[in-house]
Design a protein around this motif. Sequence first.
Motif, PDB file in Angstrom:
ATOM      1  N   ASP A 149      -0.238  -3.100  -7.017  1.00 22.85           N
ATOM      2  CA  ASP A 149      -1.083  -2.658  -5.909  1.00 22.85           C
ATOM      3  C   ASP A 149      -0.706  -1.242  -5.477  1.00 22.85           C
ATOM      4  O   ASP A 149      -1.174  -0.764  -4.453  1.00 22.85           O
ATOM      5  CB  ASP A 149      -0.955  -3.632  -4.734  1.00 22.85           C
ATOM      6  N   GLY A 150       0.178  -0.611  -6.222  1.00 24.32           N
ATOM      7  CA  GLY A 150       0.536   0.774  -5.947  1.00 24.32           C
ATOM      8  C   GLY A 150       1.446   0.998  -4.757  1.00 24.32           C
ATOM      9  O   GLY A 150       1.426   2.066  -4.161  1.00 24.32           O
ATOM     10  N   MET A 151       2.260   0.012  -4.408  1.00 22.20           N
ATOM     11  CA  MET A 151       3.141   0.185  -3.256  1.00 22.20           C
ATOM     12  C   MET A 151       4.578  -0.172  -3.603  1.00 22.20           C
ATOM     13  O   MET A 151       4.845  -1.276  -4.087  1.00 22.20           O
ATOM     14  CB  MET A 151       2.693  -0.670  -2.071  1.00 22.20           C
ATOM     15  N   GLN A 190      -1.904  -7.848  -0.131  1.00 22.08           N
ATOM     16  CA  GLN A 190      -0.622  -8.012  -0.824  1.00 22.08           C
ATOM     17  C   GLN A 190       0.014  -9.380  -0.613  1.00 22.08           C
ATOM     18  O   GLN A 190       0.816  -9.819  -1.440  1.00 22.08           O
ATOM     19  CB  GLN A 190       0.355  -6.920  -0.366  1.00 22.08           C
ATOM     20  N   GLU A 191      -0.333 -10.051   0.456  1.00 19.38           N
ATOM     21  CA  GLU A 191       0.282 -11.346   0.754  1.00 19.38           C
ATOM     22  C   GLU A 191       0.170 -12.336  -0.409  1.00 19.38           C
ATOM     23  O   GLU A 191       1.173 -12.944  -0.801  1.00 19.38           O
ATOM     24  CB  GLU A 191      -0.299 -11.932   2.038  1.00 19.38           C
ATOM     25  N   LEU A 224       9.990  -1.167  -0.709  1.00 15.07           N
ATOM     26  CA  LEU A 224      10.521  -0.744   0.577  1.00 15.07           C
ATOM     27  C   LEU A 224       9.401  -0.312   1.524  1.00 15.07           C
ATOM     28  O   LEU A 224       9.456  -0.574   2.729  1.00 15.07           O
ATOM     29  CB  LEU A 224      11.541   0.382   0.388  1.00 15.07           C
ATOM     30  N   HIS A 225       8.353   0.295   1.003  1.00 12.72           N
ATOM     31  CA  HIS A 225       7.196   0.655   1.824  1.00 12.72           C
ATOM     32  C   HIS A 225       6.535  -0.611   2.379  1.00 12.72           C
ATOM     33  O   HIS A 225       6.115  -0.651   3.538  1.00 12.72           O
ATOM     34  CB  HIS A 225       6.182   1.454   1.008  1.00 12.72           C
ATOM     35  N   HIS A 226       6.462  -1.632   1.533  1.00 11.17           N
ATOM     36  CA  HIS A 226       5.893  -2.918   1.958  1.00 11.17           C
ATOM     37  C   HIS A 226       6.722  -3.519   3.084  1.00 11.17           C
ATOM     38  O   HIS A 226       6.168  -3.989   4.091  1.00 11.17           O
ATOM     39  CB  HIS A 226       5.832  -3.854   0.744  1.00 11.17           C
TER      40      HIS A 226
END
Length: 151
Positions: free
Chosen positions: A37-39, A112-113, A42-44
């Motif tokens: 998903d391109g993340m 993302q969940e 740590l950003h998540h």
Amino acid sequence: MVDKLPAPARIRVLPSWLLGRAAAHGRGLVRAALAGDGMPMLHHLVLIAVQEYGPVAQAELARTVAVDPKDMVTILNSLQADGLVTRTPDPRDRRKNAITTTDAGEQRLARQEPLVDAAMDELLAPLDPAERATFLALLTRVVAAGAPTVS
């Protein structure tokens, strides 16, 4: 090519070693799921913390998720550039920034969940539902008994 030897037998039975190996495997699965998903992971983590605690002061956020404040600035710059969070002066202390998720940030987390859930399903695939519940309850007790609150 030289075959890698397994960890010594005495080490392979230590709970700390087993937990570390399971955690590394779980992080790898989540990292791969989020990369799709391109993340970065740590950003998540930061985005989830902002969703739960926001509006939250930038410094408090860094302490809460145990991220170096300099790294937090970089992460928040990225999340803000992607339109996932906003920074506004904290109404209680204008010297601080208050971080809040945007609608796009909320939507991204909702997307993302199921990716993270699928990664956790893969991690726990060897366990049946009752074993999963027991495993999670036991891990929760171990963490509550002495592990840091965030990591």
